[in-house]
Motif scaffolding. Structure first.
Motif, PDB file in Angstrom:
ATOM      1  N   VAL A  37     -20.712 -48.023  45.835  1.00  0.00           N
ATOM      2  CA  VAL A  37     -21.193 -48.400  44.514  1.00  0.00           C
ATOM      3  C   VAL A  37     -21.731 -47.184  43.787  1.00  0.00           C
ATOM      4  O   VAL A  37     -21.478 -46.997  42.610  1.00  0.00           O
ATOM      5  N   SER A  38     -22.469 -46.339  44.476  1.00  0.00           N
ATOM      6  CA  SER A  38     -23.105 -45.215  43.814  1.00  0.00           C
ATOM      7  C   SER A  38     -22.126 -44.114  43.414  1.00  0.00           C
ATOM      8  O   SER A  38     -22.455 -43.289  42.588  1.00  0.00           O
ATOM      9  N   VAL A  39     -20.924 -44.088  43.978  1.00  0.00           N
ATOM     10  CA  VAL A  39     -19.951 -43.068  43.605  1.00  0.00           C
ATOM     11  C   VAL A  39     -19.655 -43.166  42.116  1.00  0.00           C
ATOM     12  O   VAL A  39     -19.667 -42.167  41.405  1.00  0.00           O
ATOM     13  N   PHE A  40     -19.405 -44.359  41.632  1.00  0.00           N
ATOM     14  CA  PHE A  40     -19.116 -44.552  40.212  1.00  0.00           C
ATOM     15  C   PHE A  40     -20.326 -44.152  39.361  1.00  0.00           C
ATOM     16  O   PHE A  40     -20.178 -43.545  38.314  1.00  0.00           O
ATOM     17  N   SER A  46     -16.971 -36.900  32.726  1.00  0.00           N
ATOM     18  CA  SER A  46     -15.709 -36.152  32.660  1.00  0.00           C
ATOM     19  C   SER A  46     -14.837 -36.346  33.900  1.00  0.00           C
ATOM     20  O   SER A  46     -13.693 -35.917  33.922  1.00  0.00           O
ATOM     21  N   ALA A  47     -15.365 -37.010  34.934  1.00  0.00           N
ATOM     22  CA  ALA A  47     -14.614 -37.221  36.179  1.00  0.00           C
ATOM     23  C   ALA A  47     -13.568 -38.324  36.001  1.00  0.00           C
ATOM     24  O   ALA A  47     -13.568 -39.047  35.009  1.00  0.00           O
ATOM     25  N   PHE A  48     -12.694 -38.439  36.983  1.00  0.00           N
ATOM     26  CA  PHE A  48     -11.652 -39.463  36.973  1.00  0.00           C
ATOM     27  C   PHE A  48     -11.811 -40.353  38.201  1.00  0.00           C
ATOM     28  O   PHE A  48     -12.265 -39.908  39.242  1.00  0.00           O
ATOM     29  N   ILE A  49     -11.424 -41.612  38.044  1.00  0.00           N
ATOM     30  CA  ILE A  49     -11.505 -42.581  39.128  1.00  0.00           C
ATOM     31  C   ILE A  49     -10.178 -43.313  39.229  1.00  0.00           C
ATOM     32  O   ILE A  49      -9.561 -43.636  38.208  1.00  0.00           O
ATOM     33  N   LYS A  88      -2.370 -39.614  33.505  1.00  0.00           N
ATOM     34  CA  LYS A  88      -1.454 -39.256  34.589  1.00  0.00           C
ATOM     35  C   LYS A  88      -1.837 -37.848  35.062  1.00  0.00           C
ATOM     36  O   LYS A  88      -1.599 -36.859  34.375  1.00  0.00           O
ATOM     37  N   LEU A  89      -2.453 -37.757  36.250  1.00  0.00           N
ATOM     38  CA  LEU A  89      -2.892 -36.461  36.770  1.00  0.00           C
ATOM     39  C   LEU A  89      -1.760 -35.702  37.440  1.00  0.00           C
ATOM     40  O   LEU A  89      -1.784 -34.478  37.497  1.00  0.00           O
ATOM     41  N   ILE A  98     -13.955 -41.662  33.702  1.00  0.00           N
ATOM     42  CA  ILE A  98     -15.134 -42.481  33.967  1.00  0.00           C
ATOM     43  C   ILE A  98     -15.934 -42.719  32.691  1.00  0.00           C
ATOM     44  O   ILE A  98     -16.449 -43.811  32.470  1.00  0.00           O
ATOM     45  N   GLY A  99     -16.007 -41.730  31.822  1.00  0.00           N
ATOM     46  CA  GLY A  99     -16.730 -41.904  30.565  1.00  0.00           C
ATOM     47  C   GLY A  99     -16.115 -43.013  29.710  1.00  0.00           C
ATOM     48  O   GLY A  99     -16.836 -43.829  29.122  1.00  0.00           O
ATOM     49  N   ALA A 100     -14.786 -43.074  29.661  1.00  0.00           N
ATOM     50  CA  ALA A 100     -14.108 -44.115  28.888  1.00  0.00           C
ATOM     51  C   ALA A 100     -14.342 -45.489  29.510  1.00  0.00           C
ATOM     52  O   ALA A 100     -14.549 -46.481  28.792  1.00  0.00           O
TER      53      ALA A 100
END
Length: 113
Positions: A37-40, A46-49, A88-89, A98-100
């Protein structure tokens, strides 16, 4: 250890006895749940999930996800334009900013979307 192979009436009985003596599955440790849970919550905007970390999965029912719906529902929302588009990475890696996602979640709780 598997039950002895038997035929006829005793086969079902032996299987039932064997199944009752199996050790119950251990629950997921709380530390693992808290870490998931805390990862998110700890990653920067700016990170991606990836999808598997974003939605509920029947393969991992004990591990909570930030979004309360399934992967097919996620993709329906993306197609309908009601959820942020993924990035698409690479050829085989798709992820969401993550921000979006956080902005979308905030909009849902505010009732603006």
């Amino acid at each position: 250890m598997s039950p002895d192979i038997k035929h006829g009436k005793n086969a079902l009985k032996a299987t039932a006895v064997w199944q009752t003596h199996q050790k119950p599955k251990q629950p997921t440790p709380l530390g693992v749940l808290a870490k998931t849970v805390s990862v998110f919550d700890t990653l920067p905007d700016s990170a991606f999930i990836r999808e598997s970390q974003l939605v509920q999965s029947p393969k991992r029912p004990g591990i909570p996800a930030p979004l309360p719906f399934s992967a097919p529902t996620l993709w329906r929302k993306v197609k309908a334009g009601t959820f942020p588009q993924p990035v698409k990475l690479s050829q085989r890696v798709t992820a969401w900013n993550i921000g979006a996602v956080r902005a979308w979640m905030a909009a849902q709780t505010d009732g603006t979307v």
